[in-house]
Write a protein that holds these residues in place. Structure first.
Motif, PDB file in Angstrom:
ATOM      1  N   VAL A 451      43.042  48.223  48.204  1.00 59.19           N
ATOM      2  CA  VAL A 451      42.469  47.042  48.850  1.00 59.19           C
ATOM      3  C   VAL A 451      41.124  46.740  48.199  1.00 59.19           C
ATOM      4  CG1 VAL A 451      41.582  46.066  51.004  1.00 59.19           C
ATOM      5  CG2 VAL A 451      43.631  47.516  51.038  1.00 59.19           C
ATOM      6  N   LEU A 452      40.965  45.516  47.701  1.00 63.48           N
ATOM      7  CA  LEU A 452      39.706  45.091  47.093  1.00 63.48           C
ATOM      8  C   LEU A 452      39.162  43.904  47.881  1.00 63.48           C
ATOM      9  CD1 LEU A 452      37.536  45.145  44.911  1.00 63.48           C
ATOM     10  CD2 LEU A 452      39.093  43.845  43.427  1.00 63.48           C
ATOM     11  N   LYS A 453      37.944  44.065  48.394  1.00 66.41           N
ATOM     12  CA  LYS A 453      37.299  43.031  49.194  1.00 66.41           C
ATOM     13  C   LYS A 453      36.314  42.222  48.347  1.00 66.41           C
ATOM     14  CE  LYS A 453      37.130  46.185  53.211  1.00 66.41           C
ATOM     15  NZ  LYS A 453      36.213  46.787  54.211  1.00 66.41           N
ATOM     16  N   ASN A 454      35.878  41.112  48.935  1.00 69.10           N
ATOM     17  CA  ASN A 454      34.762  40.321  48.407  1.00 69.10           C
ATOM     18  C   ASN A 454      34.984  39.779  46.996  1.00 69.10           C
ATOM     19  OD1 ASN A 454      32.781  40.407  50.635  1.00 69.10           O
ATOM     20  ND2 ASN A 454      32.911  42.619  50.282  1.00 69.10           N
ATOM     21  N   GLY A 467      42.253  40.404  41.133  1.00 70.39           N
ATOM     22  CA  GLY A 467      43.292  40.890  42.033  1.00 70.39           C
ATOM     23  C   GLY A 467      44.306  41.776  41.332  1.00 70.39           C
ATOM     24  N   TYR A 468      44.357  41.671  40.011  1.00 70.33           N
ATOM     25  CA  TYR A 468      45.198  42.575  39.220  1.00 70.33           C
ATOM     26  C   TYR A 468      44.424  43.889  39.059  1.00 70.33           C
ATOM     27  CZ  TYR A 468      48.189  44.190  35.362  1.00 70.33           C
ATOM     28  OH  TYR A 468      49.060  44.891  34.568  1.00 70.33           O
ATOM     29  N   ARG A 485      48.863  46.329  45.752  1.00 74.74           N
ATOM     30  CA  ARG A 485      47.452  45.958  45.696  1.00 74.74           C
ATOM     31  C   ARG A 485      47.231  44.688  46.502  1.00 74.74           C
ATOM     32  NH1 ARG A 485      47.982  46.622  39.308  1.00 74.74           N
ATOM     33  NH2 ARG A 485      50.168  46.809  39.974  1.00 74.74           N
ATOM     34  N   ILE A 486      46.111  44.637  47.213  1.00 73.33           N
ATOM     35  CA  ILE A 486      45.801  43.516  48.105  1.00 73.33           C
ATOM     36  C   ILE A 486      44.355  43.094  47.891  1.00 73.33           C
ATOM     37  CG2 ILE A 486      45.610  42.763  50.512  1.00 73.33           C
ATOM     38  CD1 ILE A 486      47.671  44.895  51.243  1.00 73.33           C
ATOM     39  N   THR A 498      53.187  44.426  42.071  1.00 70.95           N
ATOM     40  CA  THR A 498      53.346  44.139  43.500  1.00 70.95           C
ATOM     41  C   THR A 498      51.956  43.899  44.078  1.00 70.95           C
ATOM     42  OG1 THR A 498      55.229  45.653  43.428  1.00 70.95           O
ATOM     43  CG2 THR A 498      54.481  44.924  45.603  1.00 70.95           C
ATOM     44  N   ILE A 499      51.511  42.659  43.964  1.00 70.34           N
ATOM     45  CA  ILE A 499      50.105  42.326  44.205  1.00 70.34           C
ATOM     46  C   ILE A 499      50.018  41.168  45.193  1.00 70.34           C
ATOM     47  CG2 ILE A 499      47.948  41.622  43.124  1.00 70.34           C
ATOM     48  CD1 ILE A 499      49.041  42.837  40.503  1.00 70.34           C
TER      49      ILE A 499
END
Length: 589
Positions: A451-454, A467-468, A485-486, A498-499
């Motif tokens: 999970v990647l924020k901001n 996002g990749y 990944r989100i 699968t993103i």
């Protein structure tokens, strides 16, 4: 003697009943005296050697986005010359002018941050300068949508000229092209499968000529969408940048622009709800970039149309992926061109299209398909009966993690991960990701969810293509090729995996993504169109109260304007004040 009025005659004004306010008489500079305004304008333009006979022709503006920083537009000088030739052969007067040029890998912090600035530049220069129609030369990811956004708001007759894709290269006997193969080889290098010498060698071969990415990235996606919208001459999407076919398309574009000016075929007659429906069908059928839906939403918003993501998803269930191009398939854009280009694809999609949609030729899409004639045997565009992927290239997800929606490119995802539940491994921002993703002590397994924020519109800012998220190095070295990944950001259309992207609302304005913690369970179900954070509603509400989010701001300049005015992904990441004042409908139906 020919009837050529003197530029200083009192009757030779913009509002004269005998001389319509077109061409050089259009949009006169304000000096308080229209006759003097035209007199002065003609005096200066004649300094470039123009005659009155030339200045009485329809004026065709040519938006020049050539730049040494933009190899995707490296053929712009040749295209401009060909457009000028077409304009003059058709009896018009070509006038090229510069606008902002944005290249994907040369723009910091991201080209998306500058897309709206380019759209504003395009709109204002089209409005400010005298022209009866405009040719928009664009190709690199954000340039084509920026131009269509600006032209949509300006309202003049407009026609798009795509710069065209690059040629493919060869590395040790393997055909390669930017930029799916860029990512594939970099992944091999990160995993230790190839050494520094080989990755340097392939770097020389990935981009074999000027032009846009040779796979179905955002540039190719927008090229296909532009033709599907009816905004290019037939066949305008696919010819590679350095081919004679591309130059001929440029000449035809110039000639067509003159005809559009004479016919008054303004952009609102082309960018109709039917055109946007056709573009969405094409986006789904080509396995197009997820960026395409953001750009289409922004263009539609300029026309007073809202994109209905749920309706788009329903459309996707009946529109299979037909185009066998990387990253969803195996071929490249030059192969698509040799297979007949968009005519071949549209012919196969014909039962699903709005054939009554008008195009820049003044004919409908259906009429243009009839003129294109029958197809021929080829293996790049599949039939509906034997598609690459049974549904559209992307799906719309919803759930408590994305109340306003999220996107997944299902045609480029791992089927084994499409129904998945895993533990969240959270990165708070890009800096946190860069610091920890390759650490050997990172607590992560292949079954987890990164999970990647901001990295949303306001968060980075500019919604970068981060996002990749790279596979953590210790997993890559263990042979892991994909992991769920989100993020609230974007990814390149050349990417795969699968993103989950475009999580809305974004974390930087307090969306649920901001409150995901390490160890939380997350469920992805593409079948059910769900992305869910498996915590109780009460717990999520408690976290929101305990850690309120303050949206980022800036003190000055474009960044201040951007952070104050940019919308979320579901509204196209456009500036709120540039969308049409009144929304008149939704697309698709």
């Amino acid at each position: 003697m020919p009837d050529t009025p003197s530029p200083c005659e009192p009757g030779d004004t913009a509002d004269s009943p005998h001389r319509p306010a077109g061409g050089m008489r259009k949009g006169l500079t304000s000096y308080g005296d229209q006759g003097f305004s035209l007199f002065l304008r003609k005096a200066f333009i004649k300094g470039a050697g123009f005659t009155d006979a030339a200045l009485d022709r329809p004026v065709i503006g040519i938006a020049n986005t050539g730049s040494s920083y933009n190899p995707c537009h490296g053929n712009a000088p040749q295209l401009i010359e060909a457009v000028k030739r077409g304009v003059m052969l058709a009896g018009g007067l070509p006038m090229d002018f510069p606008t902002i040029s944005v290249h994907e890998s040369f723009a910091a912090p991201t080209s998306m941050y500058l897309r709206n600035l380019m759209a504003m530049d395009t709109e204002e220069m089209v409005r400010a300068q005298p022209m009866d129609a405009v040719v928009l030369i664009g190709g690199c990811d954000k340039t084509a949508p920026a131009q269509l956004m600006g032209a949509a708001s300006a309202g003049l007759p407009a026609i798009q000229l795509i710069t065209g894709s690059m040629l493919t290269g060869s590395h040790r006997g393997e055909r390669v092209g930017a930029c799916t193969d860029c990512r594939r080889y970099w992944g091999k290098y990160r995993a230790g499968e190839i050494d520094a010498e080989e990755v340097a060698d392939v770097n020389d071969q990935l981009v074999a000529s000027v032009g846009t990415c040779s796979v179905m990235g955002t540039a190719s996606t927008m090229a296909c969408i532009a033709e599907a919208l009816g905004m290019t001459v037939p066949g305008g999407a696919s010819p590679p940048a350095v081919t004679a076919d591309r130059i001929r398309i440029a000449e035809q574009t110039g000639a067509q622009a003159v005809q559009m000016a004479r016919d008054g075929l303004s952009i609102d007659k082309v960018l109709t709800p039917a055109a946007f429906e056709n573009a969405m069908r094409v986006l789904l059928a080509i396995g197009g970039s997820t960026n395409g839906i953001v750009h289409l939403t922004a263009i539609a918003g300029r026309m007073g149309l809202e994109v209905d993501l749920d309706a788009l998803d329903r459309m996707g269930r009946e529109t299979p992926v037909l185009l066998d191009l990387k990253p969803s398939g195996q071929h490249y854009m030059e192969d698509f061109h040799h297979a007949g280009g968009m005519a071949t694809l549209l012919r196969e999609l014909k039962p699903l299209l709005r054939l009554d949609a008008m195009t820049v030729t003044g004919r409908t899409l259906g009429e243009e398909l009839e003129r294109a004639g029958p197809g021929f045997p080829q293996d790049v565009v599949r039939t509906i009966a034997h598609p690459i992927y049974p549904q559209g290239g992307m799906a719309v997800l919803r759930g408590n993690l994305a109340p306003a929606g999220a996107i997944i490119k299902q045609s480029a995802a791992d089927a084994r991960l499409m129904e998945h539940e895993g533990r969240a491994v959270v990165f708070e921002n890009l800096e946190d990701l860069a610091t920890r993703i390759d650490r050997d002590d990172l607590d992560v397994t292949a079954d987890d969810v990164l999970v990647l924020k901001n990295i949303g519109p306001k968060g980075a800012p500019g919604m970068p293509e981060a996002g990749y998220i790279p596979i953590p190095r210790k997993l890559a070295r263990a042979g892991v090729k994909d992991i769920v990944r989100i993020s609230d950001g974007r990814m390149s259309g050349t990417a795969f995996g699968t993103i989950v992207l475009h999580v809305t609302p974004e974390s930087a304005i307090g969306g649920p993504l901001a409150h995901v913690q390490n160890g939380d369970r997350i469920r992805l179900s593409v079948k059910n169109r769900e992305i869910a954070l498996l915590v109780q509603d009460e717990e999520l509400a408690r976290r929101m109260r305990a850690n309120p989010v303050v949206a980022p701001t800036a003190e000055r300049g474009y960044r201040k304007l951007f952070l104050h005015s940019v919308t979320q992904a579901d509204q196209g990441v456009d500036f709120d004040f540039l969308r049409a004042a009144t929304m008149v409908g939704k697309v698709p139906r």
